[in-house]
Design an enzyme around this catalytic site. Structure first.
Site, PDB file in Angstrom:
ATOM      1  N   LYS A  33       0.844  -1.202   0.000  1.00 26.60           N
ATOM      2  CA  LYS A  33       0.000   0.000   0.000  1.00 26.60           C
ATOM      3  C   LYS A  33       0.883   1.257   0.000  1.00 26.60           C
ATOM      4  O   LYS A  33       2.086   1.170   0.246  1.00 26.60           O
ATOM      5  CB  LYS A  33      -0.903  -0.024   1.232  1.00 26.60           C
ATOM      6  CG  LYS A  33      -0.164  -0.009   2.562  1.00 26.60           C
ATOM      7  CD  LYS A  33      -1.083  -0.357   3.732  1.00 26.60           C
ATOM      8  CE  LYS A  33      -0.330  -0.342   5.048  1.00 26.60           C
ATOM      9  NZ  LYS A  33      -1.119  -0.869   6.167  1.00 26.60           N
ATOM     10  N   TYR A 242      17.290  29.838   9.597  1.00 24.60           N
ATOM     11  CA  TYR A 242      16.099  30.572  10.047  1.00 24.60           C
ATOM     12  C   TYR A 242      16.082  30.722  11.562  1.00 24.60           C
ATOM     13  O   TYR A 242      16.458  29.796  12.289  1.00 24.60           O
ATOM     14  CB  TYR A 242      14.827  29.833   9.634  1.00 24.60           C
ATOM     15  CG  TYR A 242      14.467  30.019   8.174  1.00 24.60           C
ATOM     16  CD1 TYR A 242      14.256  31.287   7.641  1.00 24.60           C
ATOM     17  CD2 TYR A 242      14.317  28.915   7.345  1.00 24.60           C
ATOM     18  CE1 TYR A 242      13.914  31.442   6.300  1.00 24.60           C
ATOM     19  CE2 TYR A 242      13.972  29.067   6.011  1.00 24.60           C
ATOM     20  CZ  TYR A 242      13.776  30.331   5.493  1.00 24.60           C
ATOM     21  OH  TYR A 242      13.447  30.491   4.185  1.00 24.60           O
TER      22      TYR A 242
HETATM   23  C1  LIG Z   1      -0.418  -1.872   6.827  1.00 15.81           C
HETATM   24  C2  LIG Z   1      -1.063  -3.158   7.171  1.00 15.81           C
HETATM   25  C3  LIG Z   1      -0.314  -4.349   7.195  1.00 15.81           C
HETATM   26  C4  LIG Z   1       1.189  -4.360   7.119  1.00 15.81           C
HETATM   27  O1  LIG Z   1       1.685  -3.955   8.373  1.00 15.81           O
HETATM   28  P1  LIG Z   1       3.233  -3.844   8.715  1.00 15.81           P
HETATM   29  O2  LIG Z   1       3.259  -3.452  10.148  1.00 15.81           O
HETATM   30  O3  LIG Z   1       3.769  -2.765   7.827  1.00 15.81           O
HETATM   31  O4  LIG Z   1       3.851  -5.153   8.455  1.00 15.81           O
HETATM   32  C5  LIG Z   1      -0.999  -5.542   7.365  1.00 15.81           C
HETATM   33  N1  LIG Z   1      -2.348  -5.561   7.548  1.00 15.81           N
HETATM   34  C6  LIG Z   1      -3.087  -4.430   7.567  1.00 15.81           C
HETATM   35  C7  LIG Z   1      -4.552  -4.523   7.779  1.00 15.81           C
HETATM   36  C8  LIG Z   1      -2.472  -3.185   7.387  1.00 15.81           C
HETATM   37  O5  LIG Z   1      -3.218  -2.075   7.425  1.00 15.81           O
END
Ligand SMILES: *Cc1c(COP(=O)(O)O)cnc(C)c1O
Length: 345
Positions: A33, A242
């Site tokens: 994702k 800054y």
């Molecule tokens: C993002 C996510 C994962 C992966 O999690 P990690 O901690 O990055 O391994 C797995 N399942 C769901 C439902 C997620 O939202």
């Protein structure tokens, strides 16, 4: 050229996937994702498919369509947000598998795409996505009759093995899916490392693939080398950046490097951050600007052309620590301006 170079080691991502796969007896999916946690789904997806991944997860249908273009037909692409209004065409054309998280989504899915694959998401205590136990109890037989491909839930505290929430969610998941013949999935990266009872039929690692905690043994994946634009000598009493945030007490050699918060090097890193040169740590001084960071290089003898922020000497979690955040946020914030180089043997 003054844009920084972000080197992404695709072989290291595949090695991490294999290492996590080797920790379980079940199938290992890949969570890609948010553009593969910021590293580029069009490169990361096909590399993981070539390494053997057959199940992928994305957050939303739009990401699934992009991933399908990169992977071609074959691998399963699961969508965490399920089936949202307006998604039916993307789900059909991309052959995506929505992880249905409510009664309403289930009805919308079977009505708009009868016979199209879907999975089910249960809430075992995180209260983020998925059907609650009471909703699930009422719907269970109807939902199972539609032959879901997967039943999944997500752990809230898996990065802390001592947290009692892990066992509580495991019990809820086991209770809610007792006697169900559908493949089950509970563990992301943290859950893989907890214990075999968390593995079920499929794990869903994300951050561990990209070299982040809690996968301590991960092979480093990213390195970020930032060009030095200018070097100057600052006398005691002079300020840098800054708000005069840094005032030199001693004669100081200052390098100005070409990256800043517009590139995801978040401003909150501020005074705690270091960059490195050939392994030597060098303090960031003054404020992080939009496009520039100033670094105290007094300790160096030569004139460096680049300083490194991420790499063998500082992991994404080290850098996250400078800003009081987590490696996930550093990865997914990495900017669009970098010259991205993908390494593969
Ligand atoms: C993002 C996510 C994962 C992966 O999690 P990690 O901690 O990055 O391994 C797995 N399942 C769901 C439902 C997620 O939202």
């Amino acid at each position: 050229m003054s844009t920084a170079t972000l080197i992404i080691d695709l072989d290291a991502i595949c090695a991490n996937w294999r290492a996590l796969d080797g920790q379980t007896a079940c199938e290992t999916a890949a969570v890609i994702k948010a553009d593969a946690y910021g590293l580029g789904v069009a490169k990361v997806g096909p590399a993981l498919a070539a390494a053997g991944a057959r199940q992928f997860f994305v957050a939303v249908a739009e990401e699934g369509v992009i991933l399908r273009r990169a992977l071609g037909p074959g691998p399963t692409i699961n969508v965490f947000s399920g089936h949202m209004a307006g998604d039916a065409d993307m789900i059909r054309e991309g052959n995506l598998t929505p992880m249905i998280n409510s009664v309403d989504q289930l009805l919308a899915h079977v009505e708009s795409l009868p016979g199209h694959a879907f999975g089910l998401q249960l809430d075992t205590g995180m209260n983020r996505l998925g059907m609650e136990p009471s909703e699930w109890a009422a719907l269970r037989d109807i939902a199972l009759a539609q032959r879901p491909t997967l039943i999944m839930s997500h752990l809230a505290c898996a990065d802390d093995p001592s947290h009692p929430m892990n066992a509580a969610q495991l019990k809820n998941f086991a209770d809610m899916t007792e006697g169900v013949e559908v493949p089950r999935s509970l563990a992301a990266t943290g859950g893989i490392l907890l214990a075999p009872d968390y593995h079920f039929d499929m794990t869903r690692p994300g951050v561990g693939l990209y070299g982040g905690l809690p996968f301590l043994d991960a092979t480093p994946v990213v390195s970020l080398d930032v060009p030095v634009i200018q070097i100057r000598d600052v006398a005691p009493g002079e300020s840098v950046g800054y708000a005069n945030a840094f005032v030199a007490r001693n004669p100081t050699r200052v390098a100005t490097v070409s990256a800043g918060y517009a590139d995801g090097l978040i401003r909150a890193m501020g005074a705690k951050a270091t960059m490195t040169h050939e392994g030597r740590k060098l303090p960031v001084i003054g404020r992080v600007s939009m496009d520039l960071i100033t670094v105290d290089i007094t300790a160096l003898k030569g004139t460096p052309e680049h300083l490194q922020l991420l790499g063998l000497h500082q992991s994404v979690d080290t850098v996250a620590g400078f800003a009081g955040t987590i490696g996930y946020e550093i990865l997914t914030s990495l900017g669009a301006r970098y010259d991205r180089v993908y390494l593969t043997a």
